[in-house]
Write a protein that holds these residues in place. Structure first.
Motif, PDB file in Angstrom:
ATOM      1  N   PRO A 136       0.913  -1.237  -0.041  1.00 46.80           N
ATOM      2  CA  PRO A 136      -0.013  -0.114   0.087  1.00 46.80           C
ATOM      3  C   PRO A 136       0.846   1.231   0.009  1.00 46.80           C
ATOM      4  N   ALA A 137       0.094   2.355  -0.626  1.00 48.93           N
ATOM      5  CA  ALA A 137       1.014   3.757  -0.583  1.00 48.93           C
ATOM      6  C   ALA A 137      -0.234   4.641  -0.773  1.00 48.93           C
ATOM      7  N   GLN A 138       0.246   5.924  -0.237  1.00 51.11           N
ATOM      8  CA  GLN A 138      -0.750   7.034  -0.222  1.00 51.11           C
ATOM      9  C   GLN A 138      -0.411   7.908  -1.665  1.00 51.11           C
ATOM     10  N   VAL A 139      -1.209   7.291  -2.548  1.00 52.64           N
ATOM     11  CA  VAL A 139      -1.067   7.718  -3.973  1.00 52.64           C
ATOM     12  C   VAL A 139      -1.543   9.285  -4.039  1.00 52.64           C
ATOM     13  N   VAL A 140      -0.911  10.129  -4.646  1.00 56.47           N
ATOM     14  CA  VAL A 140      -1.226  11.401  -4.983  1.00 56.47           C
ATOM     15  C   VAL A 140      -1.610  11.790  -6.330  1.00 56.47           C
ATOM     16  N   TYR A 141      -0.882  11.028  -7.195  1.00 53.37           N
ATOM     17  CA  TYR A 141      -1.136  11.108  -8.551  1.00 53.37           C
ATOM     18  C   TYR A 141      -0.894   9.648  -9.335  1.00 53.37           C
ATOM     19  N   GLU A 142      -1.811   9.620 -10.416  1.00 53.36           N
ATOM     20  CA  GLU A 142      -1.365   8.496 -11.331  1.00 53.36           C
ATOM     21  C   GLU A 142      -1.955   8.766 -12.727  1.00 53.36           C
ATOM     22  N   ASP A 143      -1.050   8.251 -13.630  1.00 59.12           N
ATOM     23  CA  ASP A 143      -1.460   8.289 -15.021  1.00 59.12           C
ATOM     24  C   ASP A 143      -1.001   6.897 -15.587  1.00 59.12           C
TER      25      ASP A 143
END
Ligand code: 5GP
Ligand code: ZN
Length: 114
Positions: free
Chosen positions: A15-22
């Protein structure tokens, strides 16, 4: 890449605290932040580090550099100032062999770095 912690984050095995993804980029909060805002921006593709970059990666690298100012604005660190760090190799303290850009903000930084 088997055994790569950041590939596991890309695959959502860790798990990770995602702040941006494309499609090609993922950005998430560093688990051990050294600044109030500490985000890691990585290519989803496993690239070991800056020494592994070649012409085929140019779109990925361009994309990362265009995400950085957007994230700096969104995370509220643009106006005060921020730092982008890429460590390469042992002398620079690279501990994860998957290319990553540290986006650091929310405090002052000394120069030259230690
Ligand atoms: P380096 O020292 O290679 O430039 O940076 C690696 C960074 O990855 C470190 O700041 C470390 O705290 C972070 N890191 C290592 N493992 C994990 C993890 O499992 N999750 C997250 N979010 N960050 C990690
Ligand atoms: Zn990887």
């Amino acid at each position: 890449m088997e055994g790569c912690i950041f590939c596991k984050i890309v695959q959502r095995e860790i798990p990770a605290q995602v702040v941006y993804e494309d499609e090609v980029i993922l950005a998430f909060r560093d688990v051990n932040p050294v600044a109030p805002v500490h985000v890691l921006i990585i290519p989803k593709e496993h690239i070991a580090g800056v020494l592994s970059l070649n012409q085929e990666h140019s779109e990925i690298i361009k994309g990362i550099w265009l995400v950085i100012p957007k994230l700096a604005q969104e995370l509220g660190i643009a106006d005060r100032g921020f730092r982008v760090v890429v460590n390469s190799g042992p002398a620079a303290g690279q501990s994860v062999p998957h290319l990553h850009f540290h986006l650091l903000g929310g405090r002052a930084f000394s120069w030259p770095p230690g």
